[in-house]
Design a protein around this motif. Structure first.
Motif, PDB file in Angstrom:
ATOM      1  N   ILE A  69       0.857  -1.177   0.000  1.00  0.00           N
ATOM      2  CA  ILE A  69       0.000   0.000   0.000  1.00  0.00           C
ATOM      3  C   ILE A  69       0.898   1.233   0.000  1.00  0.00           C
ATOM      4  O   ILE A  69       1.699   1.423   0.911  1.00  0.00           O
ATOM      5  CB  ILE A  69      -0.918   0.014   1.244  1.00  0.00           C
ATOM      6  CG1 ILE A  69      -1.834  -1.202   1.222  1.00  0.00           C
ATOM      7  CG2 ILE A  69      -1.724   1.303   1.298  1.00  0.00           C
ATOM      8  CD1 ILE A  69      -2.632  -1.396   2.487  1.00  0.00           C
ATOM      9  N   ASP A  70       0.777   2.054  -1.038  1.00  0.00           N
ATOM     10  CA  ASP A  70       1.579   3.264  -1.140  1.00  0.00           C
ATOM     11  C   ASP A  70       0.910   4.391  -0.366  1.00  0.00           C
ATOM     12  O   ASP A  70      -0.297   4.607  -0.478  1.00  0.00           O
ATOM     13  CB  ASP A  70       1.757   3.668  -2.603  1.00  0.00           C
ATOM     14  CG  ASP A  70       2.640   2.690  -3.363  1.00  0.00           C
ATOM     15  OD1 ASP A  70       3.578   2.149  -2.744  1.00  0.00           O
ATOM     16  OD2 ASP A  70       2.385   2.468  -4.554  1.00  0.00           O
ATOM     17  N   LEU A  71       1.713   5.106   0.420  1.00  0.00           N
ATOM     18  CA  LEU A  71       1.219   6.217   1.223  1.00  0.00           C
ATOM     19  C   LEU A  71       1.828   7.527   0.752  1.00  0.00           C
ATOM     20  O   LEU A  71       3.002   7.579   0.409  1.00  0.00           O
ATOM     21  CB  LEU A  71       1.597   6.029   2.697  1.00  0.00           C
ATOM     22  CG  LEU A  71       1.068   4.815   3.432  1.00  0.00           C
ATOM     23  CD1 LEU A  71       1.658   4.774   4.836  1.00  0.00           C
ATOM     24  CD2 LEU A  71      -0.434   4.849   3.502  1.00  0.00           C
ATOM     25  N   LEU A  72       1.026   8.567   0.752  1.00  0.00           N
ATOM     26  CA  LEU A  72       1.551   9.908   0.565  1.00  0.00           C
ATOM     27  C   LEU A  72       2.183  10.328   1.887  1.00  0.00           C
ATOM     28  O   LEU A  72       1.859   9.761   2.942  1.00  0.00           O
ATOM     29  CB  LEU A  72       0.429  10.865   0.165  1.00  0.00           C
ATOM     30  CG  LEU A  72      -0.232  10.570  -1.186  1.00  0.00           C
ATOM     31  CD1 LEU A  72      -1.432  11.481  -1.387  1.00  0.00           C
ATOM     32  CD2 LEU A  72       0.761  10.721  -2.309  1.00  0.00           C
ATOM     33  N   PRO A  73       3.075  11.311   1.894  1.00  0.00           N
ATOM     34  CA  PRO A  73       3.754  11.684   3.141  1.00  0.00           C
ATOM     35  C   PRO A  73       2.813  12.024   4.297  1.00  0.00           C
ATOM     36  O   PRO A  73       3.130  11.748   5.447  1.00  0.00           O
ATOM     37  CB  PRO A  73       4.591  12.898   2.741  1.00  0.00           C
ATOM     38  CG  PRO A  73       4.818  12.745   1.287  1.00  0.00           C
ATOM     39  CD  PRO A  73       3.584  12.070   0.748  1.00  0.00           C
ATOM     40  N   PHE A  76      -1.614   7.959   6.571  1.00  0.00           N
ATOM     41  CA  PHE A  76      -1.319   6.909   7.537  1.00  0.00           C
ATOM     42  C   PHE A  76      -1.841   5.592   6.987  1.00  0.00           C
ATOM     43  O   PHE A  76      -2.756   5.577   6.173  1.00  0.00           O
ATOM     44  CB  PHE A  76      -2.025   7.180   8.872  1.00  0.00           C
ATOM     45  CG  PHE A  76      -1.523   8.386   9.601  1.00  0.00           C
ATOM     46  CD1 PHE A  76      -0.683   8.259  10.687  1.00  0.00           C
ATOM     47  CD2 PHE A  76      -1.913   9.661   9.217  1.00  0.00           C
ATOM     48  CE1 PHE A  76      -0.233   9.366  11.368  1.00  0.00           C
ATOM     49  CE2 PHE A  76      -1.473  10.784   9.890  1.00  0.00           C
ATOM     50  CZ  PHE A  76      -0.621  10.626  10.980  1.00  0.00           C
ATOM     51  N   LEU A  77      -1.317   4.480   7.485  1.00  0.00           N
ATOM     52  CA  LEU A  77      -1.856   3.178   7.169  1.00  0.00           C
ATOM     53  C   LEU A  77      -2.805   2.790   8.299  1.00  0.00           C
ATOM     54  O   LEU A  77      -2.380   2.606   9.436  1.00  0.00           O
ATOM     55  CB  LEU A  77      -0.753   2.126   7.037  1.00  0.00           C
ATOM     56  CG  LEU A  77      -1.228   0.697   6.831  1.00  0.00           C
ATOM     57  CD1 LEU A  77      -1.981   0.568   5.513  1.00  0.00           C
ATOM     58  CD2 LEU A  77      -0.070  -0.266   6.851  1.00  0.00           C
ATOM     59  N   CYS A  78      -4.086   2.700   7.979  1.00  0.00           N
ATOM     60  CA  CYS A  78      -5.067   2.279   8.983  1.00  0.00           C
ATOM     61  C   CYS A  78      -5.087   0.753   8.990  1.00  0.00           C
ATOM     62  O   CYS A  78      -5.379   0.123   7.971  1.00  0.00           O
ATOM     63  CB  CYS A  78      -6.455   2.824   8.658  1.00  0.00           C
ATOM     64  SG  CYS A  78      -7.695   2.291   9.861  1.00  0.00           S
ATOM     65  N   LEU A  79      -4.773   0.164  10.128  1.00  0.00           N
ATOM     66  CA  LEU A  79      -4.739  -1.288  10.227  1.00  0.00           C
ATOM     67  C   LEU A  79      -6.139  -1.895  10.255  1.00  0.00           C
ATOM     68  O   LEU A  79      -6.319  -3.045   9.870  1.00  0.00           O
ATOM     69  CB  LEU A  79      -3.936  -1.715  11.458  1.00  0.00           C
ATOM     70  CG  LEU A  79      -2.460  -1.309  11.434  1.00  0.00           C
ATOM     71  CD1 LEU A  79      -1.772  -1.739  12.707  1.00  0.00           C
ATOM     72  CD2 LEU A  79      -1.757  -1.869  10.218  1.00  0.00           C
ATOM     73  N   ARG A  85      -5.085   6.198   4.642  1.00  0.00           N
ATOM     74  CA  ARG A  85      -6.138   7.101   5.107  1.00  0.00           C
ATOM     75  C   ARG A  85      -5.536   8.422   5.564  1.00  0.00           C
ATOM     76  O   ARG A  85      -4.413   8.489   6.049  1.00  0.00           O
ATOM     77  CB  ARG A  85      -6.900   6.495   6.288  1.00  0.00           C
ATOM     78  CG  ARG A  85      -7.624   5.218   5.974  1.00  0.00           C
ATOM     79  CD  ARG A  85      -8.846   5.494   5.152  1.00  0.00           C
ATOM     80  NE  ARG A  85      -9.615   4.264   5.017  1.00  0.00           N
ATOM     81  CZ  ARG A  85     -10.183   3.883   3.902  1.00  0.00           C
ATOM     82  NH1 ARG A  85     -10.104   4.633   2.831  1.00  0.00           N
ATOM     83  NH2 ARG A  85     -10.855   2.764   3.847  1.00  0.00           N
ATOM     84  N   ASP A  86      -6.345   9.471   5.442  1.00  0.00           N
ATOM     85  CA  ASP A  86      -5.984  10.775   5.977  1.00  0.00           C
ATOM     86  C   ASP A  86      -6.404  10.844   7.433  1.00  0.00           C
ATOM     87  O   ASP A  86      -7.288  10.105   7.881  1.00  0.00           O
ATOM     88  CB  ASP A  86      -6.680  11.883   5.193  1.00  0.00           C
ATOM     89  CG  ASP A  86      -6.107  12.045   3.792  1.00  0.00           C
ATOM     90  OD1 ASP A  86      -4.912  11.755   3.607  1.00  0.00           O
ATOM     91  OD2 ASP A  86      -6.861  12.460   2.893  1.00  0.00           O
ATOM     92  N   ALA A  87      -5.784  11.750   8.163  1.00  0.00           N
ATOM     93  CA  ALA A  87      -6.128  11.964   9.564  1.00  0.00           C
ATOM     94  C   ALA A  87      -7.473  12.698   9.643  1.00  0.00           C
ATOM     95  O   ALA A  87      -7.718  13.628   8.876  1.00  0.00           O
ATOM     96  CB  ALA A  87      -5.050  12.774  10.260  1.00  0.00           C
ATOM     97  N   ALA A  88      -8.326  12.269  10.556  1.00  0.00           N
ATOM     98  CA  ALA A  88      -9.630  12.914  10.739  1.00  0.00           C
ATOM     99  C   ALA A  88      -9.421  14.371  11.134  1.00  0.00           C
ATOM    100  O   ALA A  88      -8.675  14.676  12.058  1.00  0.00           O
ATOM    101  CB  ALA A  88     -10.436  12.178  11.802  1.00  0.00           C
ATOM    102  N   GLY A  89     -10.044  15.270  10.397  1.00  0.00           N
ATOM    103  CA  GLY A  89      -9.943  16.691  10.687  1.00  0.00           C
ATOM    104  C   GLY A  89      -8.589  17.302  10.371  1.00  0.00           C
ATOM    105  O   GLY A  89      -8.373  18.474  10.649  1.00  0.00           O
ATOM    106  N   GLY A  90      -7.681  16.510   9.816  1.00  0.00           N
ATOM    107  CA  GLY A  90      -6.354  17.027   9.504  1.00  0.00           C
ATOM    108  C   GLY A  90      -5.472  17.216  10.722  1.00  0.00           C
ATOM    109  O   GLY A  90      -4.475  17.928  10.664  1.00  0.00           O
ATOM    110  N   ASN A 115      -0.842   5.105  13.786  1.00  0.00           N
ATOM    111  CA  ASN A 115       0.479   5.579  14.183  1.00  0.00           C
ATOM    112  C   ASN A 115       1.394   5.571  12.971  1.00  0.00           C
ATOM    113  O   ASN A 115       1.246   4.734  12.081  1.00  0.00           O
ATOM    114  CB  ASN A 115       1.080   4.676  15.262  1.00  0.00           C
ATOM    115  CG  ASN A 115       0.302   4.737  16.539  1.00  0.00           C
ATOM    116  OD1 ASN A 115       0.196   5.786  17.144  1.00  0.00           O
ATOM    117  ND2 ASN A 115      -0.265   3.610  16.944  1.00  0.00           N
ATOM    118  N   LYS A 116       2.357   6.495  12.984  1.00  0.00           N
ATOM    119  CA  LYS A 116       3.309   6.566  11.879  1.00  0.00           C
ATOM    120  C   LYS A 116       4.621   7.150  12.386  1.00  0.00           C
ATOM    121  O   LYS A 116       4.649   8.266  12.881  1.00  0.00           O
ATOM    122  CB  LYS A 116       2.740   7.452  10.780  1.00  0.00           C
ATOM    123  CG  LYS A 116       3.647   7.627   9.585  1.00  0.00           C
ATOM    124  CD  LYS A 116       2.964   8.484   8.545  1.00  0.00           C
ATOM    125  CE  LYS A 116       3.825   8.622   7.319  1.00  0.00           C
ATOM    126  NZ  LYS A 116       3.107   9.246   6.218  1.00  0.00           N
TER     127      LYS A 116
END
Length: 136
Positions: A69-73, A76-79, A85-90, A115-116
């Protein structure tokens, strides 16, 4: 048995029986049988069935590539979702432990905790996309 098959030790020019392939890849014979059903090529004209080493290597590498799974900087990887996935509310919490920095955020889809680990040098870049709250 490890979670993923081992590539080191598989000789590409050698043919393996199912038990030998399982031993060299460090998986069970049942796993090799499942892989054959999933498309691992075998020399079925021979008895016992033989698996070419290069076919085994190619199959394992293809499986790994499909799972990746490729992630943008800023993602996060949601297990829970097993997706980027993006963080809720940024928002993300920035926790420093010695030289390590860990970002914690809530998944925007399932509300699971993500977590990242990040390098301290990348925090300024991440602040452009995420609102980071320092937690010490």
């Amino acid at each position: 048995m490890p979670k993923s098959a081992r590539l080191t030790g598989i000789k590409s020019l050698r043919c393996y029986t199912i038990p030998e392939a399982a031993d060299v890849a460090d998986v069970s014979t049942r796993t090799i049988s499942t892989w054959i059903k999933q498309g691992l090529l075998v020399l079925a004209d021979e008895r016992p069935m033989l698996i070419r080493g290069d076919d085994l290597i190619t199959f394992i590498k293809r499986q790994r590539a499909e799972r990746k799974i490729d992630l943008l900087p800023h993602q996060f990887l949601c297990l829970k979702c097993h997706a980027a996935r993006d963080a809720a509310g940024g928002f993300a919490t920035c926790r420093r432990t010695g030289a390590r920095v860990t970002l914690q955020a809530i998944c925007e889809k399932c509300d699971g905790m993500m977590n990242k680990p990040v390098a301290e040098a990348r925090l300024s870049e991440l602040r452009k996309k995420l609102e980071l709250i320092d937690d010490g």
